[in-house]
Each structure stands twice: as structure tokens, then as C-alpha cells.
Motif scaffolding. Structure first.
Motif, PDB file in Angstrom:
ATOM      1  N   ARG A   7       0.860  -1.181   0.000  1.00 51.65           N
ATOM      2  CA  ARG A   7       0.000   0.000   0.000  1.00 51.65           C
ATOM      3  C   ARG A   7       0.896   1.230   0.000  1.00 51.65           C
ATOM      4  O   ARG A   7       2.018   1.200   0.504  1.00 51.65           O
ATOM      5  CB  ARG A   7      -0.886  -0.013   1.237  1.00 51.65           C
ATOM      6  CG  ARG A   7      -1.824   1.166   1.273  1.00 51.65           C
ATOM      7  CD  ARG A   7      -2.797   1.044   2.409  1.00 51.65           C
ATOM      8  NE  ARG A   7      -3.593   2.247   2.419  1.00 51.65           N
ATOM      9  CZ  ARG A   7      -4.905   2.261   2.404  1.00 51.65           C
ATOM     10  NH1 ARG A   7      -5.578   1.147   2.400  1.00 51.65           N
ATOM     11  NH2 ARG A   7      -5.551   3.400   2.417  1.00 51.65           N
ATOM     12  N   THR A   9       1.014   5.367   1.040  1.00 53.10           N
ATOM     13  CA  THR A   9       0.365   6.464   1.762  1.00 53.10           C
ATOM     14  C   THR A   9       1.193   7.732   1.543  1.00 53.10           C
ATOM     15  O   THR A   9       2.405   7.661   1.355  1.00 53.10           O
ATOM     16  CB  THR A   9       0.212   6.136   3.262  1.00 53.10           C
ATOM     17  OG1 THR A   9      -0.598   7.135   3.872  1.00 53.10           O
ATOM     18  CG2 THR A   9       1.550   6.048   3.951  1.00 53.10           C
ATOM     19  N   THR A  64       5.789   3.478   0.697  1.00 53.48           N
ATOM     20  CA  THR A  64       5.297   2.152   0.336  1.00 53.48           C
ATOM     21  C   THR A  64       5.554   1.192   1.490  1.00 53.48           C
ATOM     22  O   THR A  64       6.678   1.128   2.006  1.00 53.48           O
ATOM     23  CB  THR A  64       6.024   1.634  -0.919  1.00 53.48           C
ATOM     24  OG1 THR A  64       5.841   2.565  -1.981  1.00 53.48           O
ATOM     25  CG2 THR A  64       5.482   0.269  -1.337  1.00 53.48           C
TER      26      THR A  64
END
Length: 69
Positions: A7, A9, A64
Motif C-alpha cells: 500500500r 500512503t 510504500t
């Protein structure tokens, strides 16, 4: 075969001394909050100017991290 899912951010960090210091601070903070941080991309840099002199340095980072199984 092993697979992983990551993911991304977005965070911002600021320093009075340099972009490098802001980047290091942002990565350190992300790593203390998120598990499995694998990388960072400097997406944007900004300098605040006061009285004709750079007063602070800001970076926007894409962090990441790999999600737990």
C-alpha cells in the motif's frame, strides 16, 4: 511462489535545515508508525521564504509498505 501486497500512503514532513533532513524525518516517522516500510518517493518539494531567505523545507513523500498476511 510468494506474493505480497503493498500500500502507498502520502505524508508531508518539514525541516528548518534541509530537504534531506525533512525526508529523513518523514521516513523515520512513517517507519515508527507503519510496519514493513519498503520505500519512499519524494513526490514534491517546497521551500518557505521569509524576508528573502529560505525559512523551511517541506517534502511530500509517497511511502510504500507491505501489508501483513
Amino acid at each position: 511462489m510468494t506474493t505480497s501486497v503493498a500500500r502507498i500512503t502520502t505524508i508531508t514532513a518539514r525541516s528548518d535545515s534541509s530537504f534531506e533532513d525533512a525526508t529523513q524525518a518523514g521516513i523515520a516517522r512513517a517507519a515508527s508508525t507503519l510496519r514493513n516500510v519498503q520505500g519512499a518517493w519524494v513526490k514534491e518539494q517546497k521551500i518557505d521564504v521569509r524576508d528573502g531567505v529560505a525559512s523551511s523545507y517541506q517534502v511530500t513523500l509517497e511511502i510504500t509498505f507491505v501489508l501483513d498476511d
